[in-house]
Design a protein around this motif. Structure first.
Motif, PDB file in Angstrom:
ATOM      1  N   LYS A   2      -2.195   1.230   7.479  1.00 42.04           N
ATOM      2  CA  LYS A   2      -1.277   2.032   8.296  1.00 42.04           C
ATOM      3  C   LYS A   2       0.068   1.318   8.410  1.00 42.04           C
ATOM      4  O   LYS A   2       0.121   0.106   8.594  1.00 42.04           O
ATOM      5  CB  LYS A   2      -1.865   2.247   9.687  1.00 42.04           C
ATOM      6  CG  LYS A   2      -3.133   3.069   9.676  1.00 42.04           C
ATOM      7  CD  LYS A   2      -3.679   3.235  11.068  1.00 42.04           C
ATOM      8  CE  LYS A   2      -4.964   4.032  11.017  1.00 42.04           C
ATOM      9  NZ  LYS A   2      -5.531   4.222  12.326  1.00 42.04           N
ATOM     10  N   ASN A   3       1.147   2.084   8.279  1.00 42.58           N
ATOM     11  CA  ASN A   3       2.477   1.498   8.446  1.00 42.58           C
ATOM     12  C   ASN A   3       3.396   2.377   9.295  1.00 42.58           C
ATOM     13  O   ASN A   3       4.592   2.181   9.315  1.00 42.58           O
ATOM     14  CB  ASN A   3       3.116   1.184   7.091  1.00 42.58           C
ATOM     15  CG  ASN A   3       3.333   2.396   6.226  1.00 42.58           C
ATOM     16  OD1 ASN A   3       3.095   3.518   6.645  1.00 42.58           O
ATOM     17  ND2 ASN A   3       3.778   2.182   5.010  1.00 42.58           N
ATOM     18  N   VAL A   4       2.834   3.364   9.981  1.00 43.74           N
ATOM     19  CA  VAL A   4       3.606   4.229  10.882  1.00 43.74           C
ATOM     20  C   VAL A   4       2.914   4.220  12.237  1.00 43.74           C
ATOM     21  O   VAL A   4       1.737   4.522  12.336  1.00 43.74           O
ATOM     22  CB  VAL A   4       3.676   5.681  10.345  1.00 43.74           C
ATOM     23  CG1 VAL A   4       4.384   6.576  11.328  1.00 43.74           C
ATOM     24  CG2 VAL A   4       4.364   5.720   8.993  1.00 43.74           C
ATOM     25  N   THR A  43       2.630  12.394   7.198  1.00 42.26           N
ATOM     26  CA  THR A  43       2.834  10.959   7.384  1.00 42.26           C
ATOM     27  C   THR A  43       2.648  10.554   8.840  1.00 42.26           C
ATOM     28  O   THR A  43       2.178   9.455   9.123  1.00 42.26           O
ATOM     29  CB  THR A  43       4.229  10.519   6.902  1.00 42.26           C
ATOM     30  OG1 THR A  43       5.237  11.254   7.595  1.00 42.26           O
ATOM     31  CG2 THR A  43       4.377  10.701   5.419  1.00 42.26           C
ATOM     32  N   GLY A  44       2.999  11.427   9.763  1.00 41.10           N
ATOM     33  CA  GLY A  44       2.817  11.112  11.183  1.00 41.10           C
ATOM     34  C   GLY A  44       1.360  11.093  11.595  1.00 41.10           C
ATOM     35  O   GLY A  44       0.921  10.228  12.341  1.00 41.10           O
ATOM     36  N   ARG A  57       8.697  -1.762   5.371  1.00 42.42           N
ATOM     37  CA  ARG A  57       8.725  -1.492   6.808  1.00 42.42           C
ATOM     38  C   ARG A  57       7.323  -1.257   7.327  1.00 42.42           C
ATOM     39  O   ARG A  57       6.497  -0.648   6.651  1.00 42.42           O
ATOM     40  CB  ARG A  57       9.582  -0.266   7.124  1.00 42.42           C
ATOM     41  CG  ARG A  57      11.039  -0.457   6.894  1.00 42.42           C
ATOM     42  CD  ARG A  57      11.831   0.757   7.315  1.00 42.42           C
ATOM     43  NE  ARG A  57      11.630   0.991   8.741  1.00 42.42           N
ATOM     44  CZ  ARG A  57      11.636   2.201   9.280  1.00 42.42           C
ATOM     45  NH1 ARG A  57      11.835   3.261   8.553  1.00 42.42           N
ATOM     46  NH2 ARG A  57      11.465   2.341  10.572  1.00 42.42           N
ATOM     47  N   ASN A  58       7.066  -1.706   8.529  1.00 43.54           N
ATOM     48  CA  ASN A  58       5.785  -1.456   9.177  1.00 43.54           C
ATOM     49  C   ASN A  58       6.041  -1.320  10.663  1.00 43.54           C
ATOM     50  O   ASN A  58       6.356  -2.297  11.347  1.00 43.54           O
ATOM     51  CB  ASN A  58       4.809  -2.590   8.906  1.00 43.54           C
ATOM     52  CG  ASN A  58       3.423  -2.268   9.388  1.00 43.54           C
ATOM     53  OD1 ASN A  58       3.199  -1.302  10.117  1.00 43.54           O
ATOM     54  ND2 ASN A  58       2.466  -3.082   8.994  1.00 43.54           N
TER      55      ASN A  58
END
Length: 63
Positions: A2-4, A43-44, A57-58
């Motif tokens: 996970k990155n969001v 993506t959310g 980015r994370n």
């Protein structure tokens, strides 16, 4: 992985729902603007974003 997460996730989901509602409100070809919501919602909800991964980015606190 996970990155969001957090605020980033909330913004994606809220903006996705708002844009998806445009699909039902706008006439003609303008309905295509509402389809921008699909990647935002995916993506959310999945908490994975390929662009974030490419940029390194994370925003998810849990690792």
């Amino acid at each position: 992985m996970k990155n969001v997460g957090g605020t980033d996730r909330a913004i994606r989901v809220i903006l996705g729902i708002a844009l998806l509602s445009l699909f039902y409100v706008l006439p003609g070809y303008w309905k295509l603007v509402g389809l921008i919501a699909v990647p935002l919602l995916i993506t959310g909800l999945a908490q994975k974003c390929g662009i974030n991964k490419l940029l390194g980015r994370n925003t998810c606190r849990l690792r």
